[in-house]
Design a protein around this motif. Structure first.
Motif, mmCIF file in Angstrom:
data_model
loop_
_atom_site.group_PDB
_atom_site.id
_atom_site.type_symbol
_atom_site.label_atom_id
_atom_site.label_comp_id
_atom_site.label_asym_id
_atom_site.label_seq_id
_atom_site.Cartn_x
_atom_site.Cartn_y
_atom_site.Cartn_z
ATOM 1 N N THR A 242 -18.026 44.810 -6.661
ATOM 2 C CA THR A 242 -17.156 44.999 -8.081
ATOM 3 C C THR A 242 -18.295 44.976 -9.032
ATOM 4 N N ALA A 243 -17.827 45.213 -10.379
ATOM 5 C CA ALA A 243 -18.565 45.058 -11.732
ATOM 6 C C ALA A 243 -19.481 43.569 -11.775
ATOM 7 N N ASN A 244 -18.582 42.711 -11.338
ATOM 8 C CA ASN A 244 -18.896 41.334 -11.630
ATOM 9 C C ASN A 244 -18.946 40.353 -10.196
ATOM 10 N N GLY A 245 -18.509 41.181 -8.879
ATOM 11 C CA GLY A 245 -18.607 40.166 -7.735
ATOM 12 C C GLY A 245 -18.119 41.131 -6.415
ATOM 13 N N ILE A 246 -17.102 40.651 -5.750
ATOM 14 C CA ILE A 246 -16.886 41.119 -4.357
ATOM 15 C C ILE A 246 -15.440 41.102 -4.150
ATOM 16 N N ARG A 247 -14.900 41.829 -3.187
ATOM 17 C CA ARG A 247 -13.529 42.123 -2.985
ATOM 18 C C ARG A 247 -13.447 42.765 -1.513
ATOM 19 N N GLY A 248 -12.100 43.235 -1.144
ATOM 20 C CA GLY A 248 -12.215 43.692 0.037
ATOM 21 C C GLY A 248 -11.396 42.729 1.106
ATOM 22 N N PRO A 249 -11.066 43.355 2.050
ATOM 23 C CA PRO A 249 -10.319 42.410 3.297
ATOM 24 C C PRO A 249 -10.973 41.276 3.474
ATOM 25 N N VAL A 250 -12.355 41.266 3.580
ATOM 26 C CA VAL A 250 -13.143 40.192 4.239
ATOM 27 C C VAL A 250 -13.084 39.104 3.190
ATOM 28 N N VAL A 251 -13.316 39.537 1.933
ATOM 29 C CA VAL A 251 -13.097 38.532 0.769
ATOM 30 C C VAL A 251 -11.672 37.758 0.745
ATOM 31 N N LEU A 252 -10.838 38.907 0.812
ATOM 32 C CA LEU A 252 -9.473 37.918 0.879
ATOM 33 C C LEU A 252 -9.129 37.135 1.752
ATOM 34 N N ASP A 253 -9.918 37.156 3.035
ATOM 35 C CA ASP A 253 -9.682 36.106 3.857
ATOM 36 C C ASP A 253 -10.407 35.084 3.604
ATOM 37 N N VAL A 254 -11.602 34.997 3.287
ATOM 38 C CA VAL A 254 -12.572 33.759 2.973
ATOM 39 C C VAL A 254 -12.136 32.890 1.598
ATOM 40 N N ALA A 255 -11.663 33.866 0.625
ATOM 41 C CA ALA A 255 -11.379 33.153 -0.640
ATOM 42 C C ALA A 255 -10.645 31.989 -0.456
ATOM 43 N N ARG A 256 -9.512 31.758 0.442
ATOM 44 C CA ARG A 256 -8.841 30.694 0.517
ATOM 45 C C ARG A 256 -9.695 29.363 0.595
ATOM 46 N N GLU A 257 -10.889 29.677 1.416
ATOM 47 C CA GLU A 257 -11.738 28.444 1.733
ATOM 48 C C GLU A 257 -12.643 27.976 0.542
ATOM 49 N N ILE A 258 -12.987 29.268 -0.245
ATOM 50 C CA ILE A 258 -13.903 29.119 -1.315
ATOM 51 C C ILE A 258 -13.406 28.519 -2.486
ATOM 52 N N THR A 259 -12.041 28.873 -3.031
ATOM 53 C CA THR A 259 -11.732 28.402 -4.141
ATOM 54 C C THR A 259 -11.729 26.875 -4.685
ATOM 55 N N PRO A 260 -11.113 26.019 -3.347
ATOM 56 C CA PRO A 260 -11.295 24.644 -3.436
ATOM 57 C C PRO A 260 -12.794 24.286 -3.755
ATOM 58 N N LEU A 261 -13.841 25.030 -2.895
ATOM 59 C CA LEU A 261 -15.165 24.514 -3.002
ATOM 60 C C LEU A 261 -15.671 24.906 -4.353
ATOM 61 N N ILE A 262 -15.369 25.734 -5.026
ATOM 62 C CA ILE A 262 -15.624 26.111 -6.446
ATOM 63 C C ILE A 262 -15.390 25.107 -7.341
#
Length: 418
Positions: A242-262
């Protein structure tokens, strides 16, 4: 749908999403009088939007594999999935007139590929069963005597019931009504609500070059989290820049693990395999064969046998390699750098857009305070939970919807064995 409520019921369900509707139908089929309260003007707003409106109901994984995708809390679902697995859910919808199929052998959709057909069938079944539906009714408090529930209060009325099911969902997609009402209701009577994080959403990266690659979808990538305590977390699927990052099915899957780590670390380093799982040795061999067939062609041309041009140019820039020269003419360090980028490209996630872009919520009412066999509260009798309001979330691909229906089915039995 009947909409003339009386003052007392066997069961009150708070929230008319997938979980709440299934709970209401299940209880009504067992002869219970049911009141279904929905704060929006229409039912199933989030269900209507799921799967881009195509309604990915469930998937064909075994129960064991299905639960494994939810992580360490997944085993909590065992009784619910034993009661209503994907085959039973497919049969349930067939029984109310909605045929489904799995075009890719994995994800299950209604044959219509429209959530409207699902919602219409559920509405008709509730009407057939005499479920009383009241929309635009916000529940403000659970009524109880200290040991058991006695009903609920809305802005305008108090309804009595010996059983109440909270099926209000999480905080994802607030434009579809998510406000965390259920968390507040649960907390007010002593339930613990875990920390809440947005999940299943696009992510923002520190690297700005991603904006140059927006035109292309990269198929079958693997994402790993490059932190010592998260080395085993990985996801597979299609990636979109995207203009400032990433999306798509693989990102939707891993985001749930990443948001607490951020929240914990401020930024989260990722490693991304862009080449459908090829390792370094395989990529070297592939490039070598391309050079053998076309020795005069450029680095860019050889790389484009693996990836789109925009991404290849960005990788050349990162490796400080001239895309227009021959691969064999590059200095060894640049060749090695390019190969490593093709194998495991680093990206750094630094943020997201919060719950407004999140499809689901990570966190919720603590599972330790809920009986998995019945979905009943351990804190107060007669109170049940189902769906996303509980601390259990999975990846995309029909996981969360199957869980909503299965937990709603168990909760609708009101403590009786399924």
């Amino acid at each position: 749908m009947q909409n003339s409520p009386k003052s007392s019921y066997d069961l009150i369900v708070v929230g008319a999403g997938a979980a709440g509707i299934m709970a209401a139908i299940t209880a009504a089929r067992r002869g219970k009088t049911v009141l279904l309260l929905e704060k929006l003007s229409k039912i199933a707003a989030k269900l209507k939007a799921t799967g881009g409106g195509r309604c990915n109901l469930t998937n064909t994984l075994s129960n064991e594999d299905f639960m494994a995708r939810f992580g360490r809390e997944g085993k909590f679902m065992t009784p619910a999935l034993n009661a209503l697995d994907h085959k039973a859910l497919i049969a349930f919808f067939a029984d109310i007139g909605v045929e489904s199929h799995a075009p890719d052998g994995y994800r299950v959709f209604p044959v219509s590929h429209s959530s409207v057909s699902i919602i219409s069938a559920l509405e008709e079944e509730m009407e057939r069963l005499g479920v009383i539906l009241v929309c635009s009714a916000r529940v403000n408090a659970l009524e109880h005597d200290g040991t058991k529930v006695t009903g609920v209060s809305t802005d305008t009325q108090t309804y009595a019931a010996d059983n109440v099911i909270i099926a209000t969902g999480g905080l994802g997609y607030p434009q579809l009504g998510a406000e965390g009402d259920g968390f507040e209701l649960a907390s007010a009577i002593g339930h613990k609500v875990t920390e809440l994080y947005p999940a299943m959403m696009p992510l923002r990266t520190k690297e700005t070059w991603v904006g140059d690659c927006r035109a292309d979808t990269i198929a079958k990538v693997e994402i790993r989290i490059d932190l010592p305590k998260a080395k085993n977390i990985r996801a597979h699927g299609d990636l979109i820049f995207t203009a400032n990052g990433i999306r798509g099915p693989v990102v939707l899957d891993v985001a749930r693990e990443i948001t607490p780590l951020i929240e914990k670390y401020g930024e989260v380093p990722l490693l991304i395999n862009l080449t459908k799982g090829l390792n370094e040795e395989q990529i070297r061999s592939h490039i070598k064969n391309e050079i053998y067939k076309n020795p005069e062609q450029s680095v860019l041309t050889h790389m484009m046998t693996l990836l789109p041009e925009s991404l290849c140019r960005s990788l050349c820039t990162l490796a400080e390699a001239d895309p227009d020269t021959g691969f064999n003419k590059l200095p060894g360090a640049q060749r090695d750098h390019l190969i490593k980028l093709l194998t495991w490209m680093p990206l750094t996630v630094i943020g997201h857009d919060g719950f407004k872009m999140a499809m689901i919520t990570r966190g919720g009412v603590s599972l330790k305070e809920i009986r998995p066999e019945t979905m009943e509260s351990k804190v107060i009798s007669g109170l049940y939970f189902c769906g996303e309001v509980m601390n259990l979330d999975g990846p995309c691909g029909g996981y969360n919807l199957q869980w909503s229906f299965a937990s709603g089915y168990v909760a609708g039995h009101l403590g009786e064995s399924v």
